[in-house]
Scaffold this motif. Structure first.
Motif, PDB file in Angstrom:
ATOM      1  N   GLY A  97      32.301  48.276 118.110  1.00  0.00           N
ATOM      2  CA  GLY A  97      31.609  48.761 119.292  1.00  0.00           C
ATOM      3  C   GLY A  97      30.512  47.850 119.796  1.00  0.00           C
ATOM      4  N   VAL A  98      29.864  47.111 118.889  1.00  0.00           N
ATOM      5  CA  VAL A  98      28.805  46.193 119.333  1.00  0.00           C
ATOM      6  C   VAL A  98      29.332  44.777 119.541  1.00  0.00           C
ATOM      7  N   GLY A  99      30.657  44.610 119.387  1.00  0.00           N
ATOM      8  CA  GLY A  99      31.256  43.355 119.822  1.00  0.00           C
ATOM      9  C   GLY A  99      31.786  42.415 118.766  1.00  0.00           C
ATOM     10  N   PHE A 100      31.827  42.837 117.497  1.00  0.00           N
ATOM     11  CA  PHE A 100      32.332  41.940 116.459  1.00  0.00           C
ATOM     12  C   PHE A 100      33.827  42.153 116.229  1.00  0.00           C
ATOM     13  N   ASP A 101      34.520  41.061 115.970  1.00  0.00           N
ATOM     14  CA  ASP A 101      35.944  41.090 115.638  1.00  0.00           C
ATOM     15  C   ASP A 101      36.077  41.751 114.266  1.00  0.00           C
ATOM     16  N   THR A 102      36.667  42.953 114.231  1.00  0.00           N
ATOM     17  CA  THR A 102      36.664  43.744 112.992  1.00  0.00           C
ATOM     18  C   THR A 102      38.068  44.204 112.633  1.00  0.00           C
ATOM     19  N   SER A 103      38.415  44.040 111.359  1.00  0.00           N
ATOM     20  CA  SER A 103      39.700  44.508 110.824  1.00  0.00           C
ATOM     21  C   SER A 103      39.443  45.466 109.670  1.00  0.00           C
ATOM     22  N   VAL A 104      40.367  46.421 109.496  1.00  0.00           N
ATOM     23  CA  VAL A 104      40.295  47.373 108.383  1.00  0.00           C
ATOM     24  C   VAL A 104      41.554  47.220 107.547  1.00  0.00           C
ATOM     25  N   MET A 105      41.375  46.932 106.259  1.00  0.00           N
ATOM     26  CA  MET A 105      42.511  46.805 105.345  1.00  0.00           C
ATOM     27  C   MET A 105      42.640  48.100 104.550  1.00  0.00           C
ATOM     28  N   VAL A 106      43.805  48.744 104.673  1.00  0.00           N
ATOM     29  CA  VAL A 106      44.024  50.063 104.082  1.00  0.00           C
ATOM     30  C   VAL A 106      45.202  50.004 103.116  1.00  0.00           C
ATOM     31  N   ARG A 107      44.960  50.418 101.888  1.00  0.00           N
ATOM     32  CA  ARG A 107      46.029  50.398 100.882  1.00  0.00           C
ATOM     33  C   ARG A 107      47.083  51.465 101.172  1.00  0.00           C
ATOM     34  N   SER A 108      46.632  52.680 101.525  1.00  0.00           N
ATOM     35  CA  SER A 108      47.592  53.764 101.768  1.00  0.00           C
ATOM     36  C   SER A 108      47.314  54.429 103.104  1.00  0.00           C
ATOM     37  N   SER A 109      46.355  55.368 103.133  1.00  0.00           N
ATOM     38  CA  SER A 109      46.057  56.079 104.378  1.00  0.00           C
ATOM     39  C   SER A 109      44.550  56.234 104.516  1.00  0.00           C
ATOM     40  N   CYS A 110      44.102  56.611 105.710  1.00  0.00           N
ATOM     41  CA  CYS A 110      42.677  56.790 105.968  1.00  0.00           C
ATOM     42  C   CYS A 110      42.289  58.268 105.893  1.00  0.00           C
ATOM     43  N   LEU A 111      41.055  58.508 105.526  1.00  0.00           N
ATOM     44  CA  LEU A 111      40.494  59.868 105.497  1.00  0.00           C
ATOM     45  C   LEU A 111      41.407  60.832 104.753  1.00  0.00           C
ATOM     46  N   ARG A 112      41.741  60.487 103.532  1.00  0.00           N
ATOM     47  CA  ARG A 112      42.749  61.230 102.781  1.00  0.00           C
ATOM     48  C   ARG A 112      42.374  62.685 102.517  1.00  0.00           C
ATOM     49  N   SER A 113      41.077  62.984 102.412  1.00  0.00           N
ATOM     50  CA  SER A 113      40.675  64.362 102.124  1.00  0.00           C
ATOM     51  C   SER A 113      40.569  65.217 103.383  1.00  0.00           C
ATOM     52  N   PHE A 114      40.844  64.622 104.550  1.00  0.00           N
ATOM     53  CA  PHE A 114      40.756  65.340 105.817  1.00  0.00           C
ATOM     54  C   PHE A 114      42.151  65.697 106.335  1.00  0.00           C
TER      55      PHE A 114
END
Length: 520
Positions: free
Chosen positions: A235-252
């Protein structure tokens, strides 16, 4: 607790637990110097709340707080994770990202905003850190005003009533306490088996105190911390990547989690799904070469300026000697097992308690720790007290499109009750403020999980959208009052708001009708 024998010539008298506590409390209060009614190990939100409430009830209280440096040497002041490296700086940086989006929206609303408005990480970082430091100072002042002794020292247990403290200079002290509360919280975990990870990566303990711009960043993990950090960095302008092994927010709720990540991806955050890091190497130019394995087993590499691990948190209990004095901890989580003798926070040792993130199988949320700490103080030293209710706790993930949740997810409700028992009402809606600038609204969504049978007891409410946390706070009160879907539907909405879409829900998933809201 076993009865104790009084040293007297009178016939043997068996004392109740409460009588034993009263006798012991009198003995401790008669002592001077380093003897206390209560010693709290941990100066986070829960520990501070418990200590101040106990002092208000007339008890002699001490708080021990010592911040071990992060793997990159970051330290901070009194107040725990939330104040220093969690909720507070996270929300402020989230707000910085929101303002960046608002600048773009402003043009559509008639404001002549330049196309390339510069952003300064140094300015933001300085402002956030100055505010956090003011909170550190405020907490120290509050403890002093309430006559709570504050010690910037690391505490460990010698026995169930004795604590050894060690300050930053190595000076030791011995404290005696009638009651002890463990409130040390947790710290981020970096997997040491990945070469270069501990040496070169940072965590959420570091990002909020980082004075130089993070630049191109890789966030490793699928937790809410991972997504929140990746969200405000993008959001503030940095090139950002997220590396995820399985899934996100697993408890949700799974559906809601997908909406969150879809919105982030559409907003520029890159996702490396089903990948795991293999090695991190630091080049001569200071950049980090990350080798990682894809889902198909292929090895790939990319270069980043910053690598942030958000792969979970672990309780900071290793140096306290809990098991050495008989406190049972869960062998997997290493958290204190509570619930002994019908007290939610009491450990296996009768005068030792745990609150907050260090308590096994309890929500890791600041308001939970605060309320649990206050209630515990009242049970110990007040005329009356109630147990902490850990059900129906609302929470919000401060991703670019906020996600708020309370109660059972649709997935868990189906497992618990079965499809025939449940009804799920839902709607995709369009926030009015998104319409003029033409923002994507395809992930703005609300659903209520409830029983089919009238009056339709509500089991969970989940929503994504702007100000989702502010909306759900009121609904959390309703959930505590056992609101039904029938009552929700009879409530008149405030127009035009996003919140009104909750009380307007009328389409069920079972019906198969299009849940897209098409008008007012």
């Amino acid at each position: 607790m076993a009865a104790v024998r009084l040293p007297t010539l009178a016939p043997r008298i068996l004392l109740s637990v409460s009588q034993q506590r009263l006798c012991a409390a009198r003995a401790f209060s008669d002592n001077q110097g380093n003897s206390y009614d209560l010693v709290v190990i941990g100066g986070g939100s829960g520990g501070l709340a418990c200590s101040k409430e106990a002092a208000r009830l007339g008890k002699k209280v001490a708080v021990l707080d010592f911040v071990k440096p992060s793997t990159q040497g970051t330290q901070w002041g009194l107040g725990g994770t939330c104040v220093n490296v969690g909720c507070i700086p996270k929300k402020l940086m989230h707000q910085a990202a929101i303002l960046g989006h608002s600048l773009n929206d402003a043009r559509a609303y008639g404001w002549d905003v330049p196309q390339n408005v510069p952003f300064s990480w140094e300015w933001l970082s300085d402002a956030v850190q100055n505010y956090v430091k003011s909170l550190n100072f405020g907490h120290r002042v509050q403890l002093k005003d309430k006559n709570v002794t504050y010690m910037n020292a690391l505490g460990s247990l010698l026995d169930q009533n004795t604590i050894k403290t060690v300050d930053k200079n190595g000076k030791e002290q011995i404290l005696k306490a009638h009651d002890i509360v463990i409130a040390v919280g947790g710290r981020p975990y970096i997997p040491s088996e990945i070469p270069g990870a501990v040496e070169h990566a940072i965590t959420s303990d570091d990002i909020f105190w980082k004075t130089d711009p993070p630049g191109k960043t890789l966030v490793i993990g699928g937790s809410y911390i991972a997504l929140e950090c990746a969200g405000f960095l993008t959001g503030v302008g940095f090139d950002t990547s997220v590396m995820v092994r399985s899934s996100c927010l697993r408890s949700f709720d799974k559906q809601m989690s997908h909406l969150v990540t879809d919105y982030m991806a559409a907003g520029g955050t890159k996702f490396l799904w089903k990948c795991r890091p293999k090695e991190i190497e630091k080049g001569s130019d200071g950049r980090l070469l990350v080798s990682y394995i894809t889902e198909k087993g292929a090895q790939q590499q990319d270069t980043f300026q910053t690598v942030l691990f958000a792969t979970g948190r672990r309780p900071d209990t290793e140096s306290i000697n809990l098991e050495g004095v008989g406190v049972k901890v869960d062998q997997e989580s290493r958290k204190v097992i509570g619930g002994h003798e019908d007290d939610n926070e009491r450990s296996s040792v009768s005068n030792i308690y745990a609150i907050g993130d260090v308590l096994h199988e309890r929500p890791e949320l600041t308001p939970v720790a605060i309320q649990a700490g206050k209630k515990l103080a009242h049970r110990l030293y007040g005329k009356a007290g109630t147990q902490m209710d850990y059900t129906k706790i609302a929470t919000t993930v401060f991703t670019p499109l906020e996600f708020a949740s309370i109660g059972l997810s649709e997935d868990d409700a189906l497992i618990k009750y079965g499809e025939d028992i449940l009804e799920v009402y839902h709607a995709f809606y369009k926030p009015l403020e998104f319409t003029v600038p033409g923002r994507d609204v395809s992930q703005c969504y609300i659903k209520v999980v409830c029983h089919r049978e009238k009056p339709q007891k509500i089991d969970g409410i989940h929503l994504t959208g702007p100000n989702a946390g502010e909306i759900l706070q009121g609904l959390a009160v309703a959930m505590q009052c056992n609101v039904s879907f029938d009552q929700l539907s009879k409530t008149v909405g405030i127009h035009p708001t996003c919140a009104e879409e909750v009380v307007k829900l009328h389409i069920s998933k079972r019906s198969g009708l299009d849940p897209t809201v098409t008008g007012c």
